[in-house]
Design an enzyme around this catalytic site. Structure first.
Site, short mmCIF file in Angstrom:
data_model
loop_
_atom_site.label_atom_id
_atom_site.label_comp_id
_atom_site.label_asym_id
_atom_site.label_seq_id
_atom_site.Cartn_x
_atom_site.Cartn_y
_atom_site.Cartn_z
N ASP A 31 -2.12 62.71 5.43
CA ASP A 31 -2.95 63.88 5.02
C ASP A 31 -3.84 64.68 6.24
O ASP A 31 -4.12 63.92 7.18
CB ASP A 31 -4.26 63.26 4.24
CG ASP A 31 -3.79 62.27 3.30
OD1 ASP A 31 -3.02 62.89 2.21
OD2 ASP A 31 -3.77 61.15 3.28
N ASP B 147 1.68 58.72 2.48
CA ASP B 147 1.46 60.10 2.84
C ASP B 147 0.71 60.22 4.03
O ASP B 147 0.21 59.53 4.67
CB ASP B 147 1.08 61.08 1.76
CG ASP B 147 -0.43 61.01 1.50
OD1 ASP B 147 -0.98 60.13 2.28
OD2 ASP B 147 -1.00 61.72 0.67
N ASP C 70 -0.05 66.03 2.83
CA ASP C 70 -0.93 66.94 2.19
C ASP C 70 -1.74 67.70 3.19
O ASP C 70 -2.25 67.06 4.25
CB ASP C 70 -1.95 66.07 1.46
CG ASP C 70 -1.49 65.78 0.19
OD1 ASP C 70 -0.68 66.31 -0.28
OD2 ASP C 70 -2.35 64.97 -0.53
#
Ligand code: DCP
Ligand code: MG
Length: 419
Positions: A206, A204, A348
């Site tokens: 962040d 992902d 995120d």
């Protein structure tokens, strides 16, 4: 490192946060085995065993050369009986039966597939497996009710399980920056997580968002999310609010592992245009085959980082490209993009007030083991409680005065520079 009767022995500090570990791993066979056993333990809700294997893998990863003899491990920290047994089997027999049988086990494979769905944790996966669901197709056919996150996770399964490149992370960063600057000029965004540590790939992207004037960050997340939504960038989002100041007596001590910042778990729709934006050839010409185009940068995949790789800013850009070692055992090549002009990306977003930014940045840079070890070291060796919000001196009633001095002193023991 000393030579003792022709056996090289190593000297390694006990806490991962006290060690400098390069991206070069001389013991990948051993660390791959221990990491897989760690993963299996974590997926089976045996966290203690998981951490023990992670610590053992981290020690081996920090060694300056390959281990060839069990005698070399004498005196090394964090190597419990179980890990030593696995290492011994590999060194002496060429393979660990436990590693091989775990890797091949139907249960482990099913846990990996099912927890690979965004929104599915080990408990849910375990329940499904007990109901005979081992594959995505069986899950689809089962009529199980899925929550919104799981539905999105299943729908975008392939994209979300294909490693992201640094170029894609950069493209996401540009979108987030546009969102943040449009809704609050002066706000700042910082890339955190694995990409900040210089990893070449990640699961992902962040980001930590703050504003130099304390308080101006309040209400920022919902505006950023609305902007992203209005521009069509979001396939899924769930925002959890900041609960740090909820206690009426002032800031509550946060739980040891999770922080309480306002956080948005999201899935972005990254179009080919956005992805290409970061890797435009100098003459401005575009590759006629977009699927190849996006994978031409950082396509060298596999996971590279370790428990205390320095943040990206400390790693020269040229080196970042070339230093590769296996963290979680994966040396998987990025697969070609699906034949659609966009991919789903897990992102995120975290918003922190500027007064807690240093702690938030440290806490969100990772790795998970590094953070855990840093907190354990602070608690056991320095009588302090470190979180992503603050550092408390456990021996003082009113701690606000000396905390930052301690914090800087503490960091000087670790190979971390954050400001
Ligand atoms: N973090 C943590 N404890 C958790 C979750 C996160 O300390 N339970 C911190 C450390 C992580 C960072 O947040 O490095 C980001 O979490 P990720 O799960 O995104 O991990 P990475 O970015 O390190 O790796 P990946 O490439 O898998 O995203
Ligand atoms: Mg990450």
């Amino acid at each position: 490192q000393q030579v003792e009767a022709e056996v090289v022995t190593f000297s390694v500090p006990s806490y991962a946060c006290q060690r400098r570990t390069t991206l070069e791993n001389h013991n990948t066979v051993l660390t791959d085995a221990l990491s897989l056993l760690a993963e299996n333990a974590e997926l089976s809700d045996e966290d203690g065993r998981g951490v023990a294997f992670r610590r053992a893998a981290a020690v081996l990863r920090s060694l300056p050369e390959p281990v060839t003899d069990m005698k070399q491990l004498r005196g090394l920290p964090c190597l419990g009986d179980h890990s030593l047994r696995v290492i011994k089997d590999i060194l002496e027999d060429g393979a660990s039966r436990e590693f091989e049988s775990t890797k091949q086990s139907e249960r482990f494979k099913a846990l990996k597939v099912l927890t690979g769905i965004f929104g599915v944790g080990s408990r849910t996966a375990d329940r499904w497996i007990r109901e005979g669901i081992h594959t995505l197709q069986q899950l689809r056919d089962s009529g199980q009710s899925l929550n919104r996150a799981q539905q999105a996770g299943l729908e975008h399964y392939d994209d979300l399980n294909r490693p992201l490149t640094a170029a894609e992370a950069e493209a996401v960063g540009e979108i987030v920056e546009r969102a943040v600057v449009s809704v609050l000029p002066g706000a700042q965004i910082t890339l955190t997580g694995g990409f900040r540590r210089g990893k070449l790939t990640g699961h992902d992207v962040d980001f930590l968002i703050t504003h130099p004037d304390e308080g101006r960050e309040e209400g920022l997340m919902s505006k950023v999310v609305s902007w992203l939504e209005s521009q069509g960038f979001l396939l899924y989002q769930k925002t959890t609010r900041n609960s740090y100041l909820e206690s009426k007596d002032g800031p509550a001590r946060p739980p040891a592992n999770m922080d309480r910042f306002e956080r948005c778990f999201s899935i972005f729709k990254l179009t080919m245009e956005e992805r290409r934006g970061t890797e435009q050839p100098e003459n401005g010409e575009r590759n006629p085959n977009p699927a190849e185009d996006t994978l031409s940068v950082g396509a060298r995949s596999g996971s590279q980082t370790d428990e205390n790789t320095p943040p990206q800013s400390q790693v020269p850009a040229d080196e970042r490209r070339h230093r590769v070692s296996g963290e979680d055992g994966g040396q998987e090549e990025a697969k070609p993009a699906a034949h659609k002009p966009w991919r789903a990306v897990r992102v995120d977003l975290v918003v922190s007030p500027i007064s807690q930014f240093a702690f938030a940045l440290l806490g969100w840079t990772g790795s998970k083991l590094f953070e855990r070890e840093l907190r354990r070291w602070a608690g056991h060796e320095k009588a302090m409680s470190l979180s992503s919000h603050a550092l408390y001196d456990n021996t003082q009633v009113n701690t606000s005065q000396s905390v930052f001095r301690h914090f800087i002193a503490a960091l000087s023991f670790c190979s971390v520079k954050i400001l």
